[in-house]
Design a protein around this motif. Structure first.
Motif, short mmCIF file in Angstrom:
data_model
loop_
_atom_site.label_atom_id
_atom_site.label_comp_id
_atom_site.label_asym_id
_atom_site.label_seq_id
_atom_site.Cartn_x
_atom_site.Cartn_y
_atom_site.Cartn_z
N ASN A 43 0.80 -1.22 0.00
CA ASN A 43 0.00 0.00 0.00
C ASN A 43 0.84 1.27 0.00
O ASN A 43 0.38 2.31 -0.48
N PRO A 68 -9.18 -8.94 0.26
CA PRO A 68 -9.52 -7.56 -0.12
C PRO A 68 -8.47 -6.89 -1.01
O PRO A 68 -8.82 -6.19 -1.96
N VAL A 69 -7.21 -7.12 -0.74
CA VAL A 69 -6.14 -6.52 -1.55
C VAL A 69 -6.16 -7.10 -2.96
O VAL A 69 -6.06 -6.37 -3.95
N GLU A 72 -9.22 -5.83 -4.87
CA GLU A 72 -9.03 -4.42 -5.26
C GLU A 72 -8.15 -4.32 -6.50
O GLU A 72 -8.45 -3.57 -7.44
N GLN A 73 -7.07 -5.09 -6.54
CA GLN A 73 -6.17 -5.04 -7.68
C GLN A 73 -6.76 -5.74 -8.90
O GLN A 73 -6.45 -5.36 -10.03
N HIS A 75 -9.69 -5.36 -9.87
CA HIS A 75 -10.54 -4.34 -10.50
C HIS A 75 -9.79 -3.04 -10.79
O HIS A 75 -10.40 -2.08 -11.23
N GLY A 76 -8.49 -3.03 -10.56
CA GLY A 76 -7.69 -1.84 -10.81
C GLY A 76 -7.35 -1.68 -12.28
O GLY A 76 -7.63 -2.54 -13.11
#
Length: 111
Positions: A43, A68-69, A72-73, A75-76
């Protein structure tokens, strides 16, 4: 143990490519033990290559805490990080991880 993590991170930030690889491979077997630290480093990191390695190590931890990490990535906007997120989710191999991968494929986010 924190000493091992800090030493590996120093090596991964070295300017010599072989030294960077050595740091990565030193930390790889212990990724699960250092997951919180890996997530924090990921992060805070700005160097793209190191972020990719950190995300790979997060996936190597095989821990639900990484979900979660990784999502998140997934969908990055960064395709390299997305690729490592998919690998991490596949390795995690739990129902929520599989669902996220399936949804990403169904929407065309990943092949």
């Amino acid at each position: 143990m924190a000493n091992r993590f800090q030493q590996a991170m120093r090596l991964m930030r070295n300017h010599d490519a072989q030294t960077q690889e050595d740091g990565f491979h030193q930390l790889r077997p212990y990724a699960a033990q250092h997951l919180d630290e890996l997530i924090t480093e990921f992060n805070n990191e700005t160097a793209h290559g190191l972020r990719c390695w950190l995300l790979e190590l997060i996936g190597e931890a095989h821990s639900e805490q990484a979900l979660p990490v990784l999502v998140e990535q997934l969908h990055g906007d960064d395709e390299s990080l997305r690729s490592w997120a998919v690998r991490g989710l596949e390795k995690l191999d739990i129902r929520p991880a599989r669902r996220h991968i399936h949804q990403a494929r169904a929407t065309g986010l990943i092949p």
